[in-house]
Scaffold this active site. Structure first.
Site, PDB file in Angstrom:
ATOM      1  N   ASP A  58       1.115  -1.407   0.116  1.00 43.39           N
ATOM      2  CA  ASP A  58      -0.212   0.045  -0.258  1.00 43.39           C
ATOM      3  C   ASP A  58       0.375   1.721   0.210  1.00 43.39           C
ATOM      4  OD1 ASP A  58      -1.684  -1.728   0.463  1.00 43.39           O
ATOM      5  OD2 ASP A  58      -2.828  -0.865   1.784  1.00 43.39           O
ATOM      6  N   GLU A  87      -3.953   0.914  -1.866  1.00 46.22           N
ATOM      7  CA  GLU A  87      -3.302  -0.984  -2.827  1.00 46.22           C
ATOM      8  C   GLU A  87      -2.801  -0.401  -4.252  1.00 46.22           C
ATOM      9  OE1 GLU A  87      -6.976  -2.423  -0.214  1.00 46.22           O
ATOM     10  OE2 GLU A  87      -6.321  -0.673  -1.960  1.00 46.22           O
ATOM     11  N   CYS A 105      -8.943   4.571   1.257  1.00 45.83           N
ATOM     12  CA  CYS A 105      -8.858   5.073   2.696  1.00 45.83           C
ATOM     13  C   CYS A 105      -8.636   5.670   3.704  1.00 45.83           C
ATOM     14  CB  CYS A 105      -8.909   3.091   3.202  1.00 45.83           C
ATOM     15  SG  CYS A 105      -9.980   2.195   1.832  1.00 45.83           S
ATOM     16  N   ASN A 162     -19.033  11.512   3.466  1.00 53.82           N
ATOM     17  CA  ASN A 162     -17.980  12.792   2.581  1.00 53.82           C
ATOM     18  C   ASN A 162     -18.207  13.803   4.038  1.00 53.82           C
ATOM     19  OD1 ASN A 162     -17.732  11.256  -0.241  1.00 53.82           O
ATOM     20  ND2 ASN A 162     -19.754  11.844  -0.842  1.00 53.82           N
ATOM     21  N   TYR A 211      -7.626 -14.170   4.173  1.00 53.39           N
ATOM     22  CA  TYR A 211      -6.292 -12.823   5.263  1.00 53.39           C
ATOM     23  C   TYR A 211      -6.745 -12.632   6.774  1.00 53.39           C
ATOM     24  CZ  TYR A 211      -8.860  -8.448   3.631  1.00 53.39           C
ATOM     25  OH  TYR A 211     -10.291  -8.158   3.724  1.00 53.39           O
ATOM     26  N   HIS A 228     -17.624   9.322  -0.395  1.00 53.65           N
ATOM     27  CA  HIS A 228     -17.067   8.800  -1.207  1.00 53.65           C
ATOM     28  C   HIS A 228     -15.713   8.055  -0.727  1.00 53.65           C
ATOM     29  CE1 HIS A 228     -19.620  10.015  -4.082  1.00 53.65           C
ATOM     30  NE2 HIS A 228     -19.378   9.107  -4.869  1.00 53.65           N
TER      31      HIS A 228
END
Length: 234
Positions: A43, A197, A68, A111, A100, A159
């Site tokens: 990341d 990522e 994120c 938002n 995982y 978002h």
């Protein structure tokens, strides 16, 4: 050179944990690969307070995954953010079969209320920097900023996906959420970091550690293995 500095210098082609802390403190991104037996992903991680529209563009174009913002457990708890799977009243949220981990760290997507659609680089940068300010406010005077104050600034759905860190960070969980938050704590920054990522344009899969390290070398960014952070900061 001390043994610790020598170990860090040899751990990565462009620096180790101390270099990452210094970079993060200056507002620069750091690349973190978690573990081959976990997600096996690298990341790009930013301190949330340093995110600009240019940084969001960087994440979109050079990483390509999901942008994120991770809060520490204490900050998330103070503003009443649940785990998303606990908040959803739908059968799809009932049983998780993650390969995982035992559970996802996803919380609510938000938002900032001053955004328009919320998805532009400018809108997402505004939401993210305001999230960093919220984390700062909680950490400064916890009782002064809670769920009502958060709701006055942010709306959901939105978002920017929020993540909720494990209570004891790397002692509890070793995802990018906790790796990034541990780095922020070591740099004395607010408990809010942005993770995204890195994907491979050719294969569509996660970018390999070798390619991620080569990218970091080209751009002058610090690349770290998650194990380095665990060994030094857990």
């Amino acid at each position: 050179m001390t043994q610790r500095a020598s170990d860090d210098a040899g751990a990565s082609a462009n620096g180790g944990v101390r270099a990452a802390v210094d970079a993060f403190r200056s507002g620069a991104p750091v690349l973190i690969h978690d573990f081959d037996d976990r997600e096996g992903e690298t990341d790009i991680v930013y301190p949330a307070g340093a995110v600009t529209p240019t940084a969001v563009s960087h994440l979109r174009n050079d990483a390509g995954g999901l942008v994120c913002t991770a809060f520490s457990d204490a900050v998330a708890d103070a503003v009443g953010l649940p785990f998303l799977d606990d908040a959803l009243d739908h059968p799809s949220a009932g049983d998780h079969d993650l390969r995982y981990d035992s559970r996802s760290s996803f919380s609510l997507p938000v938002n900032h209320r001053d955004t328009f659609t919320g998805i532009t680089d400018e809108d997402r940068a505004l939401t993210i920097t305001k999230l960093a300010e919220a984390a700062t406010a909680v950490e400064a005077v916890p009782a002064s900023y809670g769920p009502e104050e958060f709701a006055a600034e942010f709306r959901s759905p939105g978002h920017v996906n929020l993540l909720r860190g494990a209570p004891d960070l790397l002692a509890d969980r070793r995802g990018h959420t906790e790796l990034g938050l541990a780095l922020a704590a070591e740099a004395d920054l607010p408990a809010a970091v942005v993770v995204c990522e890195m994907l491979d344009d050719e294969s569509g899969r996660a970018l390999s550690p070798a390619d991620a390290r080569a990218y970091a070398d080209r751009r002058g960014f610090v690349y770290l293995e998650g194990q380095q952070l665990v060994e030094e900061l857990a």
